[in-house]
Design an enzyme around this catalytic site. Structure first.
Site, mmCIF file in Angstrom:
data_model
loop_
_atom_site.group_PDB
_atom_site.id
_atom_site.type_symbol
_atom_site.label_atom_id
_atom_site.label_comp_id
_atom_site.label_asym_id
_atom_site.label_seq_id
_atom_site.Cartn_x
_atom_site.Cartn_y
_atom_site.Cartn_z
ATOM 1 N N SER A 455 110.462 -73.403 -25.820
ATOM 2 C CA SER A 455 109.966 -74.450 -24.955
ATOM 3 C C SER A 455 110.227 -75.790 -25.623
ATOM 4 C CB SER A 455 108.460 -74.274 -24.721
ATOM 5 O OG SER A 455 107.879 -75.430 -24.147
ATOM 6 N N TYR A 468 99.963 -72.972 -27.978
ATOM 7 C CA TYR A 468 101.221 -72.733 -27.267
ATOM 8 C C TYR A 468 102.386 -73.356 -28.030
ATOM 9 C CZ TYR A 468 104.669 -72.790 -23.494
ATOM 10 O OH TYR A 468 105.802 -72.623 -22.747
#
Length: 585
Positions: A455, A468
């Site tokens: 990501s 995350y």
């Protein structure tokens, strides 16, 4: 007869020579004839033949003067394409008198096979032709002629490039020197050279006949090359469907040689492979799959309908496994590989979503598609999945570790259980995939590619995404380390780092430190914002396929991801200041 254990052997007499012919498989099935190149014998096909023999009647023969076939006397003039065609037709008459055969040629086996598939006297005897690393001398002659007549800078560059790659051809035309080299030090060193430069395993190959094979084979070049390049045939049109397999790392042949091939072979299917010249030895699995699929399609009357999606030449028939394939980026990626003609394994913890993705993949053009249910965070479940996939389908060629979950909230609101949940899926799920499927790729020794979906959060810190972002940063570093480790094994590793993409992850993301009602509100707000951004998962899927084709290391996707990646390298302080901004509530 190493590598051909259990093969039936026969001798075929033709044109003053005796050819050694080996057969595997049921003679009642379609016949596949394998023709070897220089300086090989039929042993070069042993691994491919073994893989094909369960479905086909597989035949390979030692070309005259090679292996256990006898050499013509005198050697000069004994290796012309006309005489090699006589040999081929004699073999075909012996092994498949009533049905046309499917022809496969590598290197000089492909050069002579182009003669077989374009001369009138072989029409009707060949059902299909798979060409690997060996052009038609007639087509090559016309290719040279067009560039000599219109010498643009680009065309001159192509001529000079191929001329440099063909250095060995000039040496093979010299008298006596090639024979002395092959019967001397070169013949002794050749297995080690192949193993080091081509990653071609030396187990049982080449055979002890190599020095004499190479010495005799020099006449393949002397009897044919100059004659055909100077006066190429004008009627060299293929009378059967052709599959062209081009190794992208071929040291001897430029990819440009096949630029105009459709005019000579209108029923043409193209395949490309990130491998060196000796693909029968360094990529027998992929080669056998493509041969098998092509032969089956011709037998089923579908030879003129190859997969039409982008990169179909690269991924057609390859085995691709995608985790988290039930929705979002995973589903889009599975369908993109399906449109490229791959065999797709759609893996998701939601069985219904996996089955839906596999069914859609079949509709989109996948060579085959299957659904598998597994939780990537469960090590034992992943071990069982890897064992089942390998047993039923073989070693995966492309692995896409995509499954992931989202978690927002500050560090001090994130509990230990929250951390474990995120790391188990986002990091350990990737580790399990790389270890279990990537490990089998490495053991196979035939290359492959691993894509880990990270990501933009991997390099863009945020006070709202500590767990995350940490999980994705770890995936990025894991990918870089693994890429370094696997580089020498022909396995690429790419970390794909999307920014804001409109997927269902927003509807399942968790938010630490809030009650259920507030979490629902935050999910709806995130989904609305991502929807307004409107960046579709299909664009990420296209980037994933492109990353595999180009063997890219780190692939930021979306403008904001590319911007953050550039800032992380050149202006990290700016990213740190951005990270302090409290997200709107």
């Amino acid at each position: 007869m190493t590598g051909w254990s259990g093969a039936r052997e026969r001798r075929v007499r033709t044109g003053g020579v005796e050819l050694c012919v080996a057969e595997l498989g049921d003679p009642g099935r379609p016949t596949v004839v394998l023709v070897h190149g220089y300086p090989d014998s039929k042993e070069v096909w042993s691994e491919v033949a073994r893989r094909l023999s369960g479905r086909f009647h597989v035949v390979a023969y030692d070309v005259r003067g090679h292996g256990r076939s006898t050499a013509p006397r005198p050697l000069r003039g004994g290796f012309t394409l006309e005489k090699l065609t006589d040999d081929f037709l004699a073999v075909v008459d012996a092994v498949s008198p009533d049905r046309p055969v499917h022809l496969v040629g590598h290197d000089w086996g492909s050069v002579q096979a182009w003669e077989f598939v374009t001369v009138e006297r072989a029409a009707g005897r060949i059902a299909s032709f798979t060409s690997i690393s060996g052009p038609s001398l007639d087509h090559f002659g016309h290719w040279i002629g067009r560039r000599v007549k219109r010498p643009t800078p680009r065309r001159v560059g192509q001529l000079l490039g191929q001329g440099a790659r063909s250095w060995y051809v000039y040496l093979l035309h010299t008298p006596v020197l090639p024979e002395l080299a092959w019967r001397g030090p070169l013949g002794t060193a050749w297995p080690r050279i192949l193993e080091r430069l081509e990653k071609a395993p030396a187990d049982g190959y080449p055979t002890s006949s190599l020095p004499s094979d190479a010495a005799h084979g020099a006449w393949l070049y002397r009897d044919n090359v100059r004659r055909r390049l100077r006066s190429p045939r004008t009627d060299a049109y293929a009378h059967a469907p052709v599959q062209l397999i081009t190794p992208l790392d071929d040291r001897f042949l430029s990819q440009r040689l096949s630029e105009d091939l459709e005019q000579w072979a209108p029923r043409l299917t193209r395949r490309t492979l990130p491998a060196g010249h000796w693909v029968p030895r360094n990529r027998p699995d992929q080669l056998a799959t493509w041969i098998s699929d092509f032969v089956s399609s011709v037998e089923g009357g579908r030879a003129d309908v190859p997969a039409a999606g982008r990169h179909a030449d690269r991924f057609g028939g390859q085995l691709v496994l995608v985790t988290g394939a039930g929705s979002g980026i995973g589903r889009a990626t599975a369908l993109a590989f399906a449109e490229a003609g791959a065999r797709v394994l759609a893996v998701d913890r939601n069985a219904e979503a996996a089955a839906s993705a596999a069914a859609e993949a079949r509709r989109r053009g996948a060579a085959a598609a299957w659904a598998e249910t597994a939780d990537v965070s469960d090590e034992q479940a992943m071990e069982k999945l890897a064992e089942r996939v390998t047993t039923e389908h073989g070693v995966v060629d492309v692995l896409v570790n995509n499954a992931g979950i989202g978690l927002g909230g500050s560090f001090f609101d994130t509990t230990t259980d929250d951390w474990r949940t995120v790391l188990d899926v986002n990091l350990w799920g990737v580790i399990h995939g790389c270890r279990l499927f990537g490990g089998r790729m490495a053991e196979r020794g035939q290359g492959g590619h691993i894509v880990n979906v990270a990501s933009a959060a991997a390099f863009q810190p945020s006070r709202a995404l500590p767990a995350y972002g940490t999980s994705k940063a770890a995936v990025l570093m894991l990918s870089e380390c693994l890429r370094a480790e696997l580089a020498g094994r022909g396995i690429g590793v790419s970390a794909v780092c999307p920014g804001f993409v409109d997927t269902a992850i927003t509807s399942t993301a968790r938010f630490a430190g809030v009650d259920a009602g507030e979490e629902r509100r935050l999910r709806k707000r995130a989904a609305r914002l991502y929807g307004l951004r409107g960046y579709p998962p299909e664009k990420v899927a296209a980037a994933i396929l492109r990353a595999v084709v180009r063997d890219e290391a780190v692939v930021p996707v979306t403008p904001e991801a590319r911007t953050a990646y550039a800032l992380s390298r050149w202006m990290p302080g700016a990213l740190r200041r951005i990270a302090r901004v409290k997200p709107p509530v």
